[in-house]
Every structure is written in C-alpha cells, then in structure tokens.
Design a protein around this motif. Structure first.
Motif, short mmCIF file in Angstrom:
data_model
loop_
_atom_site.label_atom_id
_atom_site.label_comp_id
_atom_site.label_asym_id
_atom_site.label_seq_id
_atom_site.Cartn_x
_atom_site.Cartn_y
_atom_site.Cartn_z
N LEU A 17 0.84 -1.20 0.00
CA LEU A 17 0.00 0.00 0.00
C LEU A 17 0.87 1.25 0.00
CD1 LEU A 17 -3.03 0.58 2.42
CD2 LEU A 17 -1.65 2.41 1.48
N TYR A 18 1.89 1.24 0.83
CA TYR A 18 2.81 2.38 0.93
C TYR A 18 3.45 2.69 -0.42
CZ TYR A 18 6.06 5.34 3.66
OH TYR A 18 6.76 6.38 4.22
N GLY A 19 3.92 1.66 -1.09
CA GLY A 19 4.58 1.85 -2.38
C GLY A 19 3.64 2.40 -3.45
N PHE A 40 -5.98 -1.05 1.16
CA PHE A 40 -6.59 -0.60 2.41
C PHE A 40 -7.81 -1.46 2.75
CE2 PHE A 40 -10.06 1.90 4.31
CZ PHE A 40 -9.50 2.13 5.57
N HIS A 41 -8.68 -1.67 1.78
CA HIS A 41 -9.90 -2.44 2.02
C HIS A 41 -9.58 -3.90 2.35
CE1 HIS A 41 -12.59 0.79 1.18
NE2 HIS A 41 -12.18 0.94 -0.07
N LEU A 42 -8.56 -4.48 1.71
CA LEU A 42 -8.16 -5.85 2.01
C LEU A 42 -7.64 -5.98 3.44
CD1 LEU A 42 -6.34 -6.85 -1.30
CD2 LEU A 42 -8.40 -7.93 -0.37
N ALA A 47 -7.49 -8.46 8.00
CA ALA A 47 -6.47 -8.43 9.06
C ALA A 47 -6.94 -7.71 10.32
CB ALA A 47 -5.20 -7.76 8.54
N TYR A 48 -7.94 -6.85 10.21
CA TYR A 48 -8.41 -6.10 11.38
C TYR A 48 -9.18 -7.01 12.33
CZ TYR A 48 -10.95 -2.73 14.23
OH TYR A 48 -11.48 -2.03 15.29
N ASP A 49 -8.93 -6.84 13.62
CA ASP A 49 -9.59 -7.62 14.68
C ASP A 49 -10.70 -6.76 15.28
OD1 ASP A 49 -10.40 -9.00 16.92
OD2 ASP A 49 -8.45 -8.96 17.92
N PRO A 50 -11.96 -6.94 14.87
CA PRO A 50 -13.03 -6.06 15.35
C PRO A 50 -13.38 -6.24 16.82
CG PRO A 50 -13.94 -7.86 14.05
CD PRO A 50 -12.45 -7.97 13.93
N ALA A 107 -9.69 4.48 10.78
CA ALA A 107 -8.67 3.44 11.00
C ALA A 107 -7.40 4.04 11.58
CB ALA A 107 -8.37 2.73 9.68
N GLN A 108 -7.02 5.22 11.11
CA GLN A 108 -5.81 5.88 11.59
C GLN A 108 -5.95 6.26 13.07
OE1 GLN A 108 -2.95 6.02 10.29
NE2 GLN A 108 -2.06 8.05 10.11
#
Length: 226
Positions: A17-19, A40-42, A47-50, A107-108
């Motif tokens: 994503l950064y690149g 970002f959406h992936l 990977a996000y732990d809700p 998210a940030q």
C-alpha cells in the motif's frame, strides 16, 4: 516461477500500500491510487480484529488463520506485534495524503489509540513488541531502534489527521519515547540494538542508526532541542 512462501504477512500488505500510494503521489497514476484503496480495504477486511482492535500478524494465502505468524525466526509467534502496527500506521498516513476518506481517518485514529493504549509502556515509554489477540504480553525485550522509529512515525500519523489537540498529545508522548530510546545512545552517537534488562545486544544495526537520525531530527523540529 513457483511461490516459495504464500503466507500473507500483513506487514507486507502495508508496504505494498505504501509503495502504490507513494507512486501515485509522484506520478498521478490512477491505477496506483486504485491499488492503494484496494490494499486498504483488504487489510481492513481480513487483518483487522473487530473484537479487540488492532491487526493480526499473518494469514494464509486465502486469508485464513495460520499457525506460524512470525515475520522472521527471531520474532515471537504471537498474533499481534508492534512492528506490524507501525507499518500499517505508516502507509495509512501516506494514504491520507492522497485519499481523504472517512474510513481511513477512522482506521488511523484507532491505530494511534492502539499505540497509546497498548503498545507504548505507560511507565517506561518503551514499546512492547509482541502481544496475544487480547493485547496481553510478557515480552521483555526493548528495541531502541523501534522506539525512536515509532516516535516520528506516530507524530506524522497524528499530523496528517489535522486535529490540533490530538497532535499536541502525541507530540508530548513522542518526545517521551525519544528520550526513553536514548538509553541505548552511545557517546559516539550510535544506538545499540536491544536489551532484555539483563543482557544488551550492542550490535550497531544500520536501520537503527538511520531511525535514530530521523527520530532525533523530528525531536529537534518539534521541540528545538539540540
């Protein structure tokens, strides 16, 4: 032409994503912008732990759970790490520079909260490096390079959100993190690698020296300290 390792390391998704986001900043290439959004959406989807917040360390190629989550053999096999959270925070900062989307802002802010609530030790201001899913940790090693690297990346992460109160709070915290990292600073200006409190690894890793330069410059920029 055959994959050697098909594991989805979330750290690597962040750097992709950064690149792409930096490529868009440099060229205005719309495909790079779309790929930045896709990554970002992936990351948020898989990977996000809700339940506990934060991001899982690694997954299989089909995004299913995996037993060995380590980025390297040196790492603890835990579900969450400071390093992965730092290198999701960093590309999200860059993404906000090109895509001012409410979901990225949310998210940030959560990520910054992960650092203030869990990752930065409130007593020592050093970083805790590895955690289980519920942010519990008994990991003792202090990484001086990661300390000072986090200080300037955390400041940038707050700065890009444009909230003055948040930035002032994070500014004070990052100063404290830099000062804590200087426990590893030597008279010749070099920074030691890490310590567990009983044994100190005195190797001079190149990236640690580079982050010490960046972190020290940020402290000078934000405080005027020499």
């Amino acid at each position: 032409g055959k994959p050697v390792n098909t594991r989805k390391q979330v750290y690597a998704q962040g750097f992709a994503l950064y690149g792409f986001s930096e490529y868009y900043r440099a060229t205005g290439n719309e495909e790079a912008l779309q790929l930045s959004k896709d990554f970002f959406h992936l990351i948020e989807k898989y990977a996000y732990d809700p339940d506990n917040e934060g991001y899982i360390e690694a997954l299989q190629s089909n995004w299913q759970p995996i037993q060995d989550m380590r980025l390297s053999e040196k790492d603890a096999n835990e579900e969450k790490s400071m390093n992965t959270h730092l290198h999701i925070l960093e590309p999200y900062t860059n993404l906000l520079r090109i895509w001012n989307d409410p979901a990225v802002e949310t998210a940030q802010r959560r990520l910054i909260g992960n650092f203030t609530d869990h990752i930065v030790n409130p007593d020592t201001k050093h970083l805790i490096l590895f955690f289980n899913r519920k942010w519990q940790s008994d990991y003792k090693i202090i990484s001086y390079g990661h300390d000072i690297e986090t200080a300037w990346l955390l400041y940038e992460a707050a700065e890009v959100l444009g909230n003055e109160q948040l930035l002032n709070d994070i500014k004070q915290l990052t100063i404290e993190i830099v000062e804590a990292s200087y426990e590893g600073l030597q008279e010749d200006g070099s920074m030691l690698y890490e310590t567990n409190g009983q044994h100190t690894d005195k190797d001079r890793q190149w990236w640690v020296q580079a982050e010490t330069v960046a972190g020290s410059l940020y402290e000078k920029k934000t405080t005027g300290n020499k």
